[in-house]
Design an enzyme around this catalytic site. Structure first.
Site, PDB file in Angstrom:
ATOM      1  N   TYR A 163       0.551  -1.008  -0.234  1.00 21.02           N
ATOM      2  CA  TYR A 163      -0.046   0.004  -0.031  1.00 21.02           C
ATOM      3  C   TYR A 163       0.607   1.212  -0.060  1.00 21.02           C
ATOM      4  O   TYR A 163       0.638   2.176   0.056  1.00 21.02           O
ATOM      5  CB  TYR A 163      -1.068   0.583   1.104  1.00 21.02           C
ATOM      6  CG  TYR A 163      -1.878  -1.324   1.123  1.00 21.02           C
ATOM      7  CD1 TYR A 163      -1.889  -1.809   0.000  1.00 21.02           C
ATOM      8  CD2 TYR A 163      -2.623  -1.279   2.548  1.00 21.02           C
ATOM      9  CE1 TYR A 163      -2.878  -3.227   0.887  1.00 21.02           C
ATOM     10  CE2 TYR A 163      -3.356  -2.723   3.329  1.00 21.02           C
ATOM     11  CZ  TYR A 163      -3.357  -3.854   1.873  1.00 21.02           C
ATOM     12  OH  TYR A 163      -4.401  -4.369   1.829  1.00 21.02           O
TER      13      TYR A 163
ATOM     14  N   LEU B 222     -17.249  -3.780   2.526  1.00 17.64           N
ATOM     15  CA  LEU B 222     -17.950  -3.577   2.163  1.00 17.64           C
ATOM     16  C   LEU B 222     -18.160  -3.720  -0.347  1.00 17.64           C
ATOM     17  O   LEU B 222     -18.584  -2.228  -0.589  1.00 17.64           O
ATOM     18  CB  LEU B 222     -18.505  -1.743   1.931  1.00 17.64           C
ATOM     19  CG  LEU B 222     -18.181  -1.505   3.657  1.00 17.64           C
ATOM     20  CD1 LEU B 222     -18.043  -0.158   4.292  1.00 17.64           C
ATOM     21  CD2 LEU B 222     -19.379  -1.725   4.018  1.00 17.64           C
TER      22      LEU B 222
ATOM     23  N   LYS C  62     -12.208   0.721   5.348  1.00 18.92           N
ATOM     24  CA  LYS C  62     -11.571   1.486   4.756  1.00 18.92           C
ATOM     25  C   LYS C  62     -12.630   2.516   4.608  1.00 18.92           C
ATOM     26  O   LYS C  62     -13.552   2.252   3.953  1.00 18.92           O
ATOM     27  CB  LYS C  62     -10.931   1.504   3.070  1.00 18.92           C
ATOM     28  CG  LYS C  62     -10.454   2.318   2.991  1.00 18.92           C
ATOM     29  CD  LYS C  62     -10.953   3.689   1.951  1.00 18.92           C
ATOM     30  CE  LYS C  62     -10.108   5.092   1.931  1.00 18.92           C
ATOM     31  NZ  LYS C  62     -11.047   5.705   1.041  1.00 18.92           N
ATOM     32  N   SER C  63     -12.841   4.203   5.149  1.00 22.54           N
ATOM     33  CA  SER C  63     -12.663   5.113   4.975  1.00 22.54           C
ATOM     34  C   SER C  63     -11.936   6.252   5.793  1.00 22.54           C
ATOM     35  O   SER C  63     -10.726   6.230   6.433  1.00 22.54           O
ATOM     36  CB  SER C  63     -14.228   5.430   5.221  1.00 22.54           C
ATOM     37  OG  SER C  63     -14.809   6.663   5.444  1.00 22.54           O
TER      38      SER C  63
ATOM     39  N   ARG D 171     -18.328   8.484   8.422  1.00 24.00           N
ATOM     40  CA  ARG D 171     -18.504   7.127   8.125  1.00 24.00           C
ATOM     41  C   ARG D 171     -17.559   6.296   8.503  1.00 24.00           C
ATOM     42  O   ARG D 171     -18.042   5.136   9.482  1.00 24.00           O
ATOM     43  CB  ARG D 171     -17.518   6.935   6.530  1.00 24.00           C
ATOM     44  CG  ARG D 171     -18.975   7.289   5.016  1.00 24.00           C
ATOM     45  CD  ARG D 171     -18.402   7.602   3.413  1.00 24.00           C
ATOM     46  NE  ARG D 171     -20.028   7.405   3.100  1.00 24.00           N
ATOM     47  CZ  ARG D 171     -19.300   7.381   1.595  1.00 24.00           C
ATOM     48  NH1 ARG D 171     -18.090   7.741   1.471  1.00 24.00           N
ATOM     49  NH2 ARG D 171     -20.024   8.366   0.606  1.00 24.00           N
TER      50      ARG D 171
ATOM     51  N   ASN E 282     -19.303   2.436  10.146  1.00 23.51           N
ATOM     52  CA  ASN E 282     -18.499   1.262  10.381  1.00 23.51           C
ATOM     53  C   ASN E 282     -18.222   1.061  12.007  1.00 23.51           C
ATOM     54  O   ASN E 282     -18.434  -0.110  12.201  1.00 23.51           O
ATOM     55  CB  ASN E 282     -17.368   1.622   9.288  1.00 23.51           C
ATOM     56  CG  ASN E 282     -17.583   2.271   8.289  1.00 23.51           C
ATOM     57  OD1 ASN E 282     -18.887   2.192   7.752  1.00 23.51           O
ATOM     58  ND2 ASN E 282     -17.234   2.273   7.066  1.00 23.51           N
TER      59      ASN E 282
HETATM   60  P1  A2P Z   1     -14.815   7.100   1.777  1.00 24.62           P
HETATM   61  O1  A2P Z   1     -13.200   6.775   1.908  1.00 24.62           O
HETATM   62  O2  A2P Z   1     -15.358   8.200   0.888  1.00 24.62           O
HETATM   63  O3  A2P Z   1     -15.674   6.559   2.840  1.00 24.62           O
HETATM   64  P2  A2P Z   1     -14.084  -1.138   1.213  1.00 24.62           P
HETATM   65  O4  A2P Z   1     -13.224  -0.744   3.074  1.00 24.62           O
HETATM   66  O5  A2P Z   1     -14.826  -2.479   1.298  1.00 24.62           O
HETATM   67  O6  A2P Z   1     -12.440  -1.318   0.534  1.00 24.62           O
HETATM   68  O7  A2P Z   1     -14.872  -0.092   1.203  1.00 24.62           O
HETATM   69  C1  A2P Z   1     -14.238   1.369   0.949  1.00 24.62           C
HETATM   70  C2  A2P Z   1     -15.027   2.219   0.308  1.00 24.62           C
HETATM   71  O8  A2P Z   1     -16.248   2.007   0.732  1.00 24.62           O
HETATM   72  C3  A2P Z   1     -14.521   3.648   0.009  1.00 24.62           C
HETATM   73  O9  A2P Z   1     -14.928   3.856  -1.090  1.00 24.62           O
HETATM   74  C4  A2P Z   1     -15.395   3.998   1.050  1.00 24.62           C
HETATM   75  O10 A2P Z   1     -15.045   5.662   0.684  1.00 24.62           O
HETATM   76  C5  A2P Z   1     -16.922   3.726   0.852  1.00 24.62           C
HETATM   77  N1  A2P Z   1     -16.863   3.624   2.616  1.00 24.62           N
HETATM   78  C6  A2P Z   1     -16.732   3.420   3.801  1.00 24.62           C
HETATM   79  N2  A2P Z   1     -17.644   2.688   4.392  1.00 24.62           N
HETATM   80  C7  A2P Z   1     -18.657   4.035   4.273  1.00 24.62           C
HETATM   81  C8  A2P Z   1     -19.542   3.937   4.805  1.00 24.62           C
HETATM   82  N3  A2P Z   1     -19.925   3.780   5.895  1.00 24.62           N
HETATM   83  N4  A2P Z   1     -21.132   4.683   3.693  1.00 24.62           N
HETATM   84  C9  A2P Z   1     -20.833   4.009   2.506  1.00 24.62           C
HETATM   85  N5  A2P Z   1     -19.716   4.002   1.729  1.00 24.62           N
HETATM   86  C10 A2P Z   1     -18.032   3.592   2.503  1.00 24.62           C
END
Ligand code: A2P
Length: 272
Positions: free
Chosen positions: A47, A187, A228-229, A234, A238
């Site tokens: 990463y 997600l 990841k957010s 968010r 989460n």
């Molecule tokens: P962002 O960073 O803008 O919140 P994963 O963890 O499955 O890889 O997913 C990451 C993606 O999901 C990112 O694009 C993130 O965007 C988005 N994401 C993370 N948490 C949420 C949430 N609670 N609601 C909507 N989208 C989310």
């Protein structure tokens, strides 16, 4: 809430995924996450953000011992010496003297060195440099091979899991072998998972967000998660998904979505 490892110790069930955050943004998000209660941070050499993760942990002001750090290494380091180098490099970038959990990032079966990578991790654990050792993207055939060759079972296997691509056979193998499964991209990594009508409808019924319903499904199955957010609202949502308990019928309804998504990152062909 923690998940217990067969080798002793435990890992927070919910953590922060950090891909594709890098640099100052990564440090800011990690520090914010820790301030709001996250205690597990998931990173990887691939990463290119271990440095930012390390800075974020330091900036948070929370003692390093209270944070659980997972990192991973690439196929270039699939040898006993290579894993030693990988540890030194990651520990330096993270600015820590031990790592809580180190994973072989991908089996890379064509490279055919993942047993050596596993031997390297076993040595690191014996040296006390890493607390726990595990795998990422290892399917039953890969796990059979490393367990058969070394007699040592990974504490954890990180797999791509979401309701539409849920790897039931691999998860069942892990349960049978006492391996904690942790879902990466729980997600759906920003695809249209969260717009799936069944998920949107369920979220409305629970007065929750689609992301929380999906995360609650993972938790109900006993899976660890590292969503990841970089958005504080968010990130908090989460972390609070742990408070949402789905009925067994709703868990089953989400599990029934299995097979409606195809991964372009299958471990038999993808890896680095
Ligand atoms: P962002 O960073 O803008 O919140 P994963 O963890 O499955 O890889 O997913 C990451 C993606 O999901 C990112 O694009 C993130 O965007 C988005 N994401 C993370 N948490 C949420 C949430 N609670 N609601 C909507 N989208 C989310």
């Amino acid at each position: 809430m923690n998940l217990t490892f067969a080798d002793g110790g435990s890992i927070p069930q919910i953590g922060l995924g950090t891909w594709p955050l890098v640099g100052d943004e990564c440090a800011r998000v990690v520090a914010e996450a820790i301030a709001m209660g996250y205690r597990l941070i998931d990173t990887a050499y691939a990463y290119q953000n271990e440095n930012g993760v390390g800075r974020g942990i330091k900036d948070s002001g929370v003692a390093r011992e209270e944070i659980f750090i997972t990192t991973k290494f690439n196929k270039d380091d699939h040898s006993v010496d290579g894993v030693q180098r990988a540890f030194e490099r990651s520990a330096e970038a993270l600015n820590v003297d031990y790592i809580d959990l180190m994973l072989v990032h991908w089996p890379n079966p064509e490279h055919n060195m993942y047993v050596e990578a596993w031997l390297g991790l076993i040595a690191l654990q014996e040296q006390g440099k890493v607390r726990h050792i595990g795998t990422s993207n290892f399917l039953p055939e890969h796990l059979d091979r490393i367990i058969g060759a070394t007699g040592v079972t990974p504490a954890l296997d990180q797999l791509q899991v979401n309701p539409r691509y849920s790897q039931p056979e691999a998860r069942a193998y892990n349960v049978a072998h006492g391996i904690v499964t942790q879902s990466w991209s729980p997600l759906g990594q920003g695809n249209d998972l969260l717009q799936t009508p069944a998920i949107v409808d369920m979220a409305a019924r629970y007065d929750a967000t689609p992301a929380q319903v999906v995360l609650a499904w993972h938790l109900a199955l006993g899976l660890g998660i590292v969503p990841k957010s970089s958005e504080p609202v968010r990130m908090r949502q989460n972390l609070e998904a742990g408070a949402l308990v789905l009925t067994p019928e709703d868990v089953a309804a989400l599990s029934a979505l299995e097979g409606t998504e195809v991964s372009d990152k299958h471990p038999s062909t993808f890896g680095h």
